[in-house]
Scaffold this active site. Structure first.
Site, PDB file in Angstrom:
ATOM      1  N   ASN A 144      77.356  20.248  64.286  1.00 39.64           N
ATOM      2  CA  ASN A 144      77.182  20.467  62.986  1.00 39.64           C
ATOM      3  C   ASN A 144      76.333  20.130  61.740  1.00 39.64           C
ATOM      4  O   ASN A 144      76.078  18.417  62.395  1.00 39.64           O
ATOM      5  CB  ASN A 144      78.684  19.694  63.264  1.00 39.64           C
ATOM      6  CG  ASN A 144      79.842  19.743  62.476  1.00 39.64           C
ATOM      7  OD1 ASN A 144      79.726  20.732  62.125  1.00 39.64           O
ATOM      8  ND2 ASN A 144      80.337  19.212  61.618  1.00 39.64           N
ATOM      9  N   ARG A 191      95.372   9.410  67.846  1.00 41.80           N
ATOM     10  CA  ARG A 191      94.964   8.836  66.844  1.00 41.80           C
ATOM     11  C   ARG A 191      95.108   8.643  65.916  1.00 41.80           C
ATOM     12  O   ARG A 191      95.554  10.052  64.860  1.00 41.80           O
ATOM     13  CB  ARG A 191      93.569   9.949  67.341  1.00 41.80           C
ATOM     14  CG  ARG A 191      92.062   8.910  66.712  1.00 41.80           C
ATOM     15  CD  ARG A 191      91.025   9.926  65.835  1.00 41.80           C
ATOM     16  NE  ARG A 191      90.977  10.456  64.445  1.00 41.80           N
ATOM     17  CZ  ARG A 191      89.795  11.130  64.411  1.00 41.80           C
ATOM     18  NH1 ARG A 191      88.888  11.132  64.801  1.00 41.80           N
ATOM     19  NH2 ARG A 191      90.291  11.928  62.393  1.00 41.80           N
ATOM     20  N   TYR A 225      88.136   9.383  55.674  1.00 37.96           N
ATOM     21  CA  TYR A 225      87.079  10.042  56.547  1.00 37.96           C
ATOM     22  C   TYR A 225      88.531  10.426  57.125  1.00 37.96           C
ATOM     23  O   TYR A 225      89.472   9.444  57.395  1.00 37.96           O
ATOM     24  CB  TYR A 225      86.195   8.968  57.491  1.00 37.96           C
ATOM     25  CG  TYR A 225      86.745  10.147  59.110  1.00 37.96           C
ATOM     26  CD1 TYR A 225      85.565  11.153  59.215  1.00 37.96           C
ATOM     27  CD2 TYR A 225      87.164   9.176  60.375  1.00 37.96           C
ATOM     28  CE1 TYR A 225      84.684  12.167  60.416  1.00 37.96           C
ATOM     29  CE2 TYR A 225      86.997   9.804  61.269  1.00 37.96           C
ATOM     30  CZ  TYR A 225      85.536  11.203  61.885  1.00 37.96           C
ATOM     31  OH  TYR A 225      85.958  11.785  62.606  1.00 37.96           O
ATOM     32  N   ASP A 283      89.734   6.182  65.041  1.00 37.91           N
ATOM     33  CA  ASP A 283      88.058   6.504  64.624  1.00 37.91           C
ATOM     34  C   ASP A 283      87.684   5.297  63.141  1.00 37.91           C
ATOM     35  O   ASP A 283      88.216   5.623  62.450  1.00 37.91           O
ATOM     36  CB  ASP A 283      87.504   7.494  64.722  1.00 37.91           C
ATOM     37  CG  ASP A 283      86.141   7.833  64.320  1.00 37.91           C
ATOM     38  OD1 ASP A 283      85.843   6.732  64.589  1.00 37.91           O
ATOM     39  OD2 ASP A 283      86.092   8.945  64.852  1.00 37.91           O
ATOM     40  N   HIS A 333      84.192   5.093  62.868  1.00 36.18           N
ATOM     41  CA  HIS A 333      83.335   6.458  62.389  1.00 36.18           C
ATOM     42  C   HIS A 333      81.697   5.343  61.675  1.00 36.18           C
ATOM     43  O   HIS A 333      81.899   5.962  60.718  1.00 36.18           O
ATOM     44  CB  HIS A 333      84.233   7.085  61.043  1.00 36.18           C
ATOM     45  CG  HIS A 333      83.055   8.210  61.333  1.00 36.18           C
ATOM     46  ND1 HIS A 333      82.773   9.140  60.702  1.00 36.18           N
ATOM     47  CD2 HIS A 333      83.473   9.013  62.620  1.00 36.18           C
ATOM     48  CE1 HIS A 333      82.646  10.554  61.169  1.00 36.18           C
ATOM     49  NE2 HIS A 333      82.551  10.712  62.431  1.00 36.18           N
ATOM     50  N   GLU A 392      87.105   3.167  68.319  1.00 35.94           N
ATOM     51  CA  GLU A 392      86.424   3.851  68.260  1.00 35.94           C
ATOM     52  C   GLU A 392      85.243   3.845  67.443  1.00 35.94           C
ATOM     53  O   GLU A 392      85.496   3.984  66.480  1.00 35.94           O
ATOM     54  CB  GLU A 392      86.968   5.481  68.814  1.00 35.94           C
ATOM     55  CG  GLU A 392      85.399   6.416  68.398  1.00 35.94           C
ATOM     56  CD  GLU A 392      86.020   8.090  68.044  1.00 35.94           C
ATOM     57  OE1 GLU A 392      85.582   8.926  67.750  1.00 35.94           O
ATOM     58  OE2 GLU A 392      87.248   8.352  68.316  1.00 35.94           O
ATOM     59  N   GLU A 409      79.935   9.300  70.595  1.00 33.50           N
ATOM     60  CA  GLU A 409      79.737  10.966  70.050  1.00 33.50           C
ATOM     61  C   GLU A 409      78.694  11.730  70.235  1.00 33.50           C
ATOM     62  O   GLU A 409      78.520  12.703  69.928  1.00 33.50           O
ATOM     63  CB  GLU A 409      81.484  11.404  69.400  1.00 33.50           C
ATOM     64  CG  GLU A 409      80.998  10.842  68.078  1.00 33.50           C
ATOM     65  CD  GLU A 409      82.601  10.876  66.843  1.00 33.50           C
ATOM     66  OE1 GLU A 409      82.002  11.754  66.134  1.00 33.50           O
ATOM     67  OE2 GLU A 409      83.629  10.916  67.411  1.00 33.50           O
ATOM     68  N   ARG A 468      82.053   8.744  75.005  1.00 33.14           N
ATOM     69  CA  ARG A 468      82.542  10.109  74.310  1.00 33.14           C
ATOM     70  C   ARG A 468      81.630  10.859  74.497  1.00 33.14           C
ATOM     71  O   ARG A 468      81.873  11.933  74.172  1.00 33.14           O
ATOM     72  CB  ARG A 468      83.237   9.302  73.369  1.00 33.14           C
ATOM     73  CG  ARG A 468      83.925   8.517  72.892  1.00 33.14           C
ATOM     74  CD  ARG A 468      85.150   8.442  71.618  1.00 33.14           C
ATOM     75  NE  ARG A 468      84.854   9.227  71.259  1.00 33.14           N
ATOM     76  CZ  ARG A 468      85.569  10.603  70.963  1.00 33.14           C
ATOM     77  NH1 ARG A 468      86.391  11.525  71.626  1.00 33.14           N
ATOM     78  NH2 ARG A 468      85.271  11.638  69.674  1.00 33.14           N
ATOM     79  N   GLU A 525      89.809  14.234  73.918  1.00 33.53           N
ATOM     80  CA  GLU A 525      89.984  14.632  72.682  1.00 33.53           C
ATOM     81  C   GLU A 525      90.538  15.838  72.195  1.00 33.53           C
ATOM     82  O   GLU A 525      89.415  16.970  72.683  1.00 33.53           O
ATOM     83  CB  GLU A 525      88.626  14.273  71.336  1.00 33.53           C
ATOM     84  CG  GLU A 525      89.287  14.857  70.356  1.00 33.53           C
ATOM     85  CD  GLU A 525      88.315  14.029  69.246  1.00 33.53           C
ATOM     86  OE1 GLU A 525      88.258  13.991  67.905  1.00 33.53           O
ATOM     87  OE2 GLU A 525      86.865  14.075  69.357  1.00 33.53           O
ATOM     88  N   TRP A 541      78.354   7.165  57.322  1.00 35.66           N
ATOM     89  CA  TRP A 541      79.474   7.840  56.639  1.00 35.66           C
ATOM     90  C   TRP A 541      80.817   8.127  58.187  1.00 35.66           C
ATOM     91  O   TRP A 541      81.405   8.081  58.115  1.00 35.66           O
ATOM     92  CB  TRP A 541      78.572   9.402  56.726  1.00 35.66           C
ATOM     93  CG  TRP A 541      80.192  10.155  56.166  1.00 35.66           C
ATOM     94  CD1 TRP A 541      81.026  10.255  55.587  1.00 35.66           C
ATOM     95  CD2 TRP A 541      80.669  11.493  57.311  1.00 35.66           C
ATOM     96  NE1 TRP A 541      82.338  10.996  55.618  1.00 35.66           N
ATOM     97  CE2 TRP A 541      81.468  12.242  56.974  1.00 35.66           C
ATOM     98  CE3 TRP A 541      80.308  12.092  58.704  1.00 35.66           C
ATOM     99  CZ2 TRP A 541      82.508  12.945  58.346  1.00 35.66           C
ATOM    100  CZ3 TRP A 541      80.507  12.653  59.159  1.00 35.66           C
ATOM    101  CH2 TRP A 541      81.825  13.644  58.995  1.00 35.66           C
TER     102      TRP A 541
END
Length: 402
Positions: free
Chosen positions: A37, A147, A159, A210, A212, A236, A262, A283, A339, A402
């Protein structure tokens, strides 16, 4: 049997996807997801310039040998670009092997370990009332695990929270946009959010959150401790994982379960976290972790230390990755949760699928392979469109995670 063709298909049916297609001299083909991404073209170049030409003439059934060829043979190992590219190839080869065997992929992995796969979705809102409405909608759709993300008073954007009337898509501009973040406002607000959710919906629903990567270890310890009364399924990505010693501090101060990974690309990113029992869920997903071949090793190591899987499953992963992940989930003995952010109708017109969702659970389907295919003619109608992830700054202008 030999590989006679290998190519990359890039399309943007609402967001960018990178798909690897490998074809054999017997006409059997497989596809794999290689989407990174916000950096998709980097993977495309690596595949087209270096990896796919080296595939031609190889036996597609020698998956392990091909994986080692590209991993060891690159010398410059690991990293998100290389491992996403390798995952696209690896997943396509597993798709071919399962099709040759005439069985769904999970059977080739060793058969299913469960009857259905619990999934969690996202409930997001600009404030607590709208977030509670989103939780209610998710419950109506059958989800048993949700979530929770919410706008923070005094913070312009948060976020996980979509703009009014739109689904959340973080890669939102041609070049990175800038957001403003306040850790203090977030830490003061988050417990109020989860108290409101428990007050309205009770204790029977699984709640996830999350962070993040936005906190320091001691801040994450505070958050985990203050969320203990609301018994989260997991917290998370509470901190950036480069400093894995930081997870010891979090673990010392809270019993809130910890999920991470992730953004991990290899077993070496999570090995010490698992061996020291500093996390509860891993994850890392198939597309970011070098494919099914490598994820099996991560899952097997995790099982020795009471760590369960919780694959990333946002819409930055194509339905190809989702299909492969569900076959993996069906098989892996130390499964935790999957997820799920639903793909749009447009995305699912380009990618056909056999997996099914019902009442909060998935099944991967019984089609040979991983059960997902791509309509190349339709995909060609949606060319690549550059979209970058945002960056974050603190209120004083300091660049932050971020």
């Amino acid at each position: 049997m030999k590989i006679t063709a290998a190519k990359v298909i890039v399309c943007c049916p609402g967001r960018n996807f990178v798909t690897v297609k490998i074809t054999t001299d017997e006409g059997v083909y497989g596809i794999g997801d290689a989407t990174l991404n916000g950096r998709e073209k980097s993977v495309v170049s690596y595949l087209e310039d270096y990896m796919l030409p080296a595939l031609i003439g190889k036996d597609p059934q020698r998956i392990e040998d091909i994986w080692q060829f590209f991993y060891r043979g690159a010398y410059w190992r690991r990293g998100p670009v290389g491992m996403c590219a390798l995952a696209g190839i690896d997943t396509a080869l597993w798709d071919i092997k399962a099709k040759l065997a005439g069985m769904p992929l999970y059977q080739l992995l060793g058969g299913r370990s469960r009857d259905r796969i619990m999934a969690y979705t996202h409930a997001n809102g600009k404030d607590i009332p709208s977030t509670l409405d989103a939780v209610a909608q998710a419950q109506e759709q059958g989800y048993k695990a949700i979530r929770i993300q919410c706008g923070i008073p005094g913070v312009a954007s948060t976020y996980g929270v979509a703009k009014e009337g739109k689904s959340y898509e973080p890669a939102d501009a041609d070049l990175p946009t800038e957001s403003v973040w306040s850790t203090e406002k977030y830490l003061n607000f988050a417990p109020k959010l989860f108290q409101a959710v428990r007050d309205q919906f009770g204790d029977d629903i699984h709640l996830l959150h999350d962070v993040h990567h936005r906190l320091t270890p001691i801040e994450a310890a505070r958050l985990g401790k203050e969320l203990e009364p609301y018994h989260l399924f997991w917290m998370e990505d509470a901190v950036p994982a480069e400093n894995q010693e930081g997870f010891k501090l979090i673990r010392q101060h809270t019993t809130t379960p910890i999920a991470v990974g992730e953004v991990f690309n290899s077993i070496h990113d999570c090995r010490e976290l698992m061996q020291n029992q500093l996390i509860d869920y891993i994850r890392t997903t198939i597309v970011h972790g070098g494919g099914i071949t490598h994820l099996r090793r991560i899952a097997d190591l995790a099982s020795l230390f009471h760590v369960r899987t919780g694959f990333h499953g946002a819409t930055d992963l194509s339905p190809v990755c989702m299909g492969a992940a569900l076959h993996f989930d069906y098989w892996v003995p130390n499964f935790g949760i999957q997820e799920h952010m639903p793909h749009s109708e447009l995305m699912e017109s380009v990618f056909t699928r056999h997996y099914q969702f019902e009442d909060g659970y998935f099944t991967p389907g019984e089609a040979p392979g991983h059960g997902v295919d791509i309509n190349e003619e339709l995909a060609a109608k949606y060319p690549y469109k550059r979209a970058c992830l945002p960056v974050n700054r603190l209120e004083d202008g300091t660049l932050w995670h971020w």
